[in-house]
Write an enzyme that holds these catalytic residues in place. Structure first.
Site, PDB file in Angstrom:
ATOM      1  N   GLU A  28      -7.836  37.935   2.608  1.00 25.00           N
ATOM      2  CA  GLU A  28      -7.158  36.651   2.837  1.00 25.00           C
ATOM      3  C   GLU A  28      -8.185  35.741   3.497  1.00 25.00           C
ATOM      4  O   GLU A  28      -8.418  35.815   4.704  1.00 25.00           O
ATOM      5  CB  GLU A  28      -5.931  36.836   3.737  1.00 25.00           C
ATOM      6  CG  GLU A  28      -4.864  37.744   3.166  1.00 25.00           C
ATOM      7  CD  GLU A  28      -4.092  37.109   2.019  1.00 25.00           C
ATOM      8  OE1 GLU A  28      -4.368  35.929   1.690  1.00 25.00           O
ATOM      9  OE2 GLU A  28      -3.230  37.789   1.443  1.00 25.00           O
ATOM     10  N   CYS A  60      -4.706  28.869   7.815  1.00 30.19           N
ATOM     11  CA  CYS A  60      -5.380  28.973   6.514  1.00 30.19           C
ATOM     12  C   CYS A  60      -4.653  28.154   5.461  1.00 30.19           C
ATOM     13  O   CYS A  60      -5.244  27.768   4.443  1.00 30.19           O
ATOM     14  CB  CYS A  60      -5.518  30.426   6.088  1.00 30.19           C
ATOM     15  SG  CYS A  60      -3.986  31.354   6.142  1.00 30.19           S
TER      16      CYS A  60
END
Length: 508
Positions: free
Chosen positions: A262, A296
């Site tokens: 990720e 993010c």
């Protein structure tokens, strides 16, 4: 306006009280410094495991896995159920630690703990739904099936911005899948990590599960590298920068391990002429400045139709000028500190570069003064109108910095949207059904997350989370992300009295 924040001593007392209520005994030492971005100062000195301690943790987790994998999945779910109960009991304590260490405002810190509770609920249900398939066999008297089995030790390497939630996504699911977990948290958030580990240890004690099914390893980069390189770690789930992923991926692949990455996001929202602008402004502001732009999934690029660009930017800049920046424990604050002055420097450098490329600063960007905390990094979220998608715009700057571009045709908007290396989250604000459906289709957004009439951040745990391209391709949390934590086997059972070969092969 000058920002007033609590003294470091008061924050230290608050953190200590939360740790005491959770039952954490701090491993005092000098190897790691727990700090707070609220003042930029040190809270505690901590000891970390040495090489022998790291080896012991890995060996213990591997041994625990050999027992845990034979425990029925619904029984494994009881451990996660108990963890969820303890998270509910200590939601306020954990939120305090998240705010102290990561600088999140109170509602976001509480929301992160709620996300942990939610994934525990999901994983408990999952413990009775680890389904395989029955497959039609071409041979008479044969049954063809798919089954799923525990994978092994899962190494979790997490980042500072969601110091507890990302751990829980991995851990709750991995545990019900029959895996053991070794966790290397961010060096910036050791206190919340110690608290989570202690609550899981208590849950294991309460339900009679092996304590070593979860091990915490505080430490520096070398600890993470050990997880990456150790063949006993079947899956490395790593959250961080694309640069980090470029190092982790090949090293895990070299030993034929599995990776779940990720990585970075450079997320965009398209605002079409038909958009509800009031809805869009609200969604854009939260997505762009929530967690001080340190998600993010933070919105970093706004792609607006030329006909409404002026009206939207006026509303947006007006909203930005009213954003309360300051103490994350103050109920009126919406934007807390950046994690460090280094993050602030990176934001200022990006602003300088993009202005040199023709960008126009519309709002924000100034550092906010905190006389009592000169080492803290508070900044006004910035909006910059840019003439084109330059190299600076195509890079991710982990701060509240929003670039505004314009488009004329929908195809141009999609091209601008997809013309970045990252592919995590995306959204479109439109009332045009055709535009919405095209954005969600294979010719639209190339991201792992695509939304309509909502911002790029704030994903629910029920859907799988992750992105494409330089975001790494990993999937965590809900949907069928659980399959990453298990291995599958194809099973053929011959219950006839004849040996039939596939593809009509005749032999003997």
């Amino acid at each position: 306006m000058t920002i007033v924040v609590p003294a470091t001593g008061a924050l230290r007392t608050r953190a200590r009280a939360a740790l005491d209520r959770v039952g954490v005994v701090l491993p005092e030492g000098d190897a790691l410094r727990a700090r707070t971005p609220i003042t930029g100062e040190e809270l505690f000195g901590l000891a970390v495991p040495d090489a022998a301690g790291t080896e012991e943790a890995l060996a213990a987790a591997r041994d625990a896995f050999l027992t845990w994998r034979t425990t029925p999945a619904p029984r494994r779910g009881e451990l996660v159920r108990r963890l969820g109960e303890l998270l509910r009991e200590h939601q306020g304590d954990l939120a305090d630690l998240i705010s102290v260490e990561a600088g999140k405002i109170r509602s976001e810190a509480l929301g992160e703990v709620q996300e942990m509770i939610d994934i525990c609920d999901f994983a408990v249900g999952l413990s009775r739904q680890l389904y395989g398939r029955t497959i039609a066999s071409e041979r008479p008297g044969h049954r063809l099936a798919e089954s799923w089995h525990p994978l092994g030790v899962v190494g979790v390497i997490s980042a500072f911005n969601f110091p507890a939630a990302v751990w829980s996504w991995n851990t709750a699911v991995a545990l019900v899948c029959g895996d053991a977990v070794v966790w290397k948290p961010s060096e910036l958030t050791p206190l919340i990590s110690l608290a989570c580990d202690r609550l899981l240890a208590r849950a294991a004690e309460d339900v009679g599960a092996p304590r070593d099914v979860h091990r915490l390893l505080l430490g520096d980069r070398a600890v993470g590298e050990r997880l990456v390189d150790d063949p006993r770690v079947a899956l490395v789930s790593a959250t961080g920068s694309t640069r980090m992923g470029r190092e982790v991926g090949p090293r895990v692949a070299a030993r034929f391990g599995r990776c779940l990455l990720e990585l970075g996001g450079n997320n965009a929202a398209v605002v079409a002429p038909s958009a509800d602008l009031e809805l869009a402004v609200r969604g854009i502001v939260f997505a762009a400045v929530g967690t001080a732009g340190q998600r993010c999934t933070t919105l970093r690029r706004l792609i607006v139709h030329r006909d409404i660009a002026g009206t939207l930017t006026e509303r947006l800049t007006a909203a930005y000028r009213k954003l309360p920046v300051g103490d994350p424990f103050d109920d009126g604050t919406l934007v807390g500190p950046l994690i460090s002055t280094r993050a602030l420097d990176a934001m200022q450098a990006a602003l300088d570069r993009v202005r040199g490329e023709g960008g126009e600063l519309l709002a924000g960007g100034a550092r906010r003064s905190v006389p009592a905390a000169p080492h803290a990094a508070y900044v006004e979220p910035a909006v910059v109108r840019v003439p084109r998608q330059s190299d600076t715009v195509r890079e991710e700057t982990f701060a509240p910095l929003l670039y505004v571009l314009t488009y004329d045709t929908f195809d141009e908007a999609i091209t601008l949207h997809n013309d970045v290396p990252q592919g995590l989250s995306s959204s479109i604000f439109t009332r045009d059904q055709q535009e919405a459906e095209r954005f969600l289709s294979s010719e639209g957004s190339d991201c792992g997350i695509a939304n309509v009439n909502i911002g790029t951040s704030g994903a629910e745990i029920g859907g799988a989370f992750g992105g494409e391209k330089e975001t790494g391709g990993g999937r965590e949390s809900g949907s069928d992300a659980w399959r990453a934590y298990m291995r599958s086997a194809t099973n053929t059972v011959n219950y006839s009295s004849h040996l039939s070969l596939a593809q009509n092969v005749s032999f003997l």
